[in-house]
Scaffold this motif. Structure first.
Motif, PDB file in Angstrom:
ATOM      1  N   LEU A  26     -74.064  57.771 -42.402  1.00 23.20           N
ATOM      2  CA  LEU A  26     -75.260  57.808 -42.001  1.00 23.20           C
ATOM      3  C   LEU A  26     -76.375  57.694 -42.782  1.00 23.20           C
ATOM      4  O   LEU A  26     -77.195  56.801 -42.826  1.00 23.20           O
ATOM      5  CB  LEU A  26     -75.806  59.040 -40.895  1.00 23.20           C
ATOM      6  N   ALA A  27     -76.428  58.643 -43.870  1.00 20.30           N
ATOM      7  CA  ALA A  27     -77.228  58.430 -44.877  1.00 20.30           C
ATOM      8  C   ALA A  27     -77.303  57.233 -45.591  1.00 20.30           C
ATOM      9  O   ALA A  27     -78.236  56.673 -46.088  1.00 20.30           O
ATOM     10  CB  ALA A  27     -77.008  59.689 -46.044  1.00 20.30           C
ATOM     11  N   ALA A  28     -75.930  56.592 -46.133  1.00 15.44           N
ATOM     12  CA  ALA A  28     -75.758  55.415 -46.768  1.00 15.44           C
ATOM     13  C   ALA A  28     -76.173  54.301 -45.900  1.00 15.44           C
ATOM     14  O   ALA A  28     -77.029  53.457 -46.400  1.00 15.44           O
ATOM     15  CB  ALA A  28     -74.557  55.465 -47.270  1.00 15.44           C
ATOM     16  N   TYR A  29     -76.057  54.310 -44.808  1.00 15.85           N
ATOM     17  CA  TYR A  29     -76.635  53.344 -43.977  1.00 15.85           C
ATOM     18  C   TYR A  29     -77.964  53.374 -43.800  1.00 15.85           C
ATOM     19  O   TYR A  29     -78.580  52.177 -43.703  1.00 15.85           O
ATOM     20  CB  TYR A  29     -75.941  53.736 -42.523  1.00 15.85           C
ATOM     21  N   ALA A  30     -78.588  54.335 -43.696  1.00 17.13           N
ATOM     22  CA  ALA A  30     -79.966  54.450 -43.491  1.00 17.13           C
ATOM     23  C   ALA A  30     -80.580  54.070 -44.666  1.00 17.13           C
ATOM     24  O   ALA A  30     -81.566  53.153 -44.586  1.00 17.13           O
ATOM     25  CB  ALA A  30     -80.483  55.985 -43.425  1.00 17.13           C
ATOM     26  N   VAL A  31     -80.198  54.444 -45.838  1.00 10.00           N
ATOM     27  CA  VAL A  31     -80.771  53.509 -47.073  1.00 10.00           C
ATOM     28  C   VAL A  31     -80.538  52.341 -47.149  1.00 10.00           C
ATOM     29  O   VAL A  31     -81.373  51.538 -47.648  1.00 10.00           O
ATOM     30  CB  VAL A  31     -80.317  54.484 -48.410  1.00 10.00           C
ATOM     31  N   ARG A  32     -79.393  51.692 -47.111  1.00  6.73           N
ATOM     32  CA  ARG A  32     -79.066  50.296 -46.981  1.00  6.73           C
ATOM     33  C   ARG A  32     -80.029  49.405 -46.082  1.00  6.73           C
ATOM     34  O   ARG A  32     -80.212  48.545 -46.338  1.00  6.73           O
ATOM     35  CB  ARG A  32     -77.676  50.186 -46.613  1.00  6.73           C
ATOM     36  N   VAL A  33     -80.357  50.028 -44.924  1.00  9.30           N
ATOM     37  CA  VAL A  33     -81.133  49.296 -43.976  1.00  9.30           C
ATOM     38  C   VAL A  33     -82.519  49.316 -44.264  1.00  9.30           C
ATOM     39  O   VAL A  33     -83.242  48.376 -44.257  1.00  9.30           O
ATOM     40  CB  VAL A  33     -80.885  49.673 -42.441  1.00  9.30           C
TER      41      VAL A  33
END
Length: 227
Positions: A26-33
């Motif tokens: 979830l954290a990696a996805y949030a940073v990526r988006v």
């Protein structure tokens, strides 16, 4: 040791690692988006973290399939795990299972059953809502004719969708965005029904306990003591 015992031992050992993998995803996805720079080393690291989290889930699924000894029947009997493996947005829900496991390891849960249902539903709504808002924002913010231009718009739309309100002031226009919307609508209805049903059951129990003293008190055919 039978297959069922080995599976349970594996699940107990992997609860925390899978929860950490869910949060990492979830954290990696949030940073990526939400990252301002769509390219660079940070995006590569986030992509690597997403793939690593998916690999952890795939490994867990494969091991439990192997330990179960059920063959293809495992896919049917564990359909939710299969869906979570295939749909990335549902992987953060593993955090809810970790929360439940921690409560049980400390002994009997402090919260009553109805309260636990409400807490689990609340956590699920928060995790699904955040992941859904990220997915919709990623697909919509640069699409022609889109009304969801900022992450704030995506959060507002997600809240309205999960609450089954649907104001219609903003809505997805891309196929993937609309597919996410259908999933969030279904999850919103299910979670809202679970919370409403649990709260109604709790109210019935409270009113039933309040009526018991009135039924058991004087006036039921028994005279006062000493007569």
């Amino acid at each position: 040791m039978d297959d069922d015992s080995r599976t349970k031992r594996w699940e107990r050992r992997t609860e925390i690692p899978l929860g950490v993998a869910s949060l990492l995803f979830l954290a990696a996805y949030a940073v990526r988006v939400l990252a301002l720079d769509p390219s660079g080393v940070g995006q590569v690291l986030c992509l690597a973290a997403l793939l690593a989290a998916w690999a952890v889930f795939a490994l867990d699924y494969a091991v439990r399939w192997r330990l179960s000894g059920d063959g293809t029947r495992f896919v049917r009997t564990h359909w939710l795990d299969t869906v979570v493996l295939l749909l990335p947005l549902l992987r953060p829900l593993r955090v809810v299972r970790v929360y439940e496991a921690v409560l049980h390891r400390r002994g009997r849960p402090r919260l009553a059953l109805h309260a636990r249902v409400i807490v689990y539903a609340g956590l699920s709504v928060a995790l699904l809502g955040f992941a859904g808002a990220l997915a919709v924002y990623q697909q919509e913010h640069a699409a022609p004719g889109a009304t969801i231009r900022t992450f704030g718009d995506a959060v507002w739309w997600t809240c309205a969708t999960l609450a089954t309100v649907g104001y219609g002031d903003v809505s997805p226009v891309t196929p993937v965005g609309r597919l996410v919307a259908v999933g969030l609508m279904a999850c919103g209805l299910a979670l809202l029904g679970a919370v409403t049903g649990s709260f109604s059951s709790w109210l019935l129990q409270v009113f039933s306990r309040e009526d018991e003293p009135a039924r058991d008190g004087p006036g039921d055919g028994e005279g006062p003591p000493g007569k």
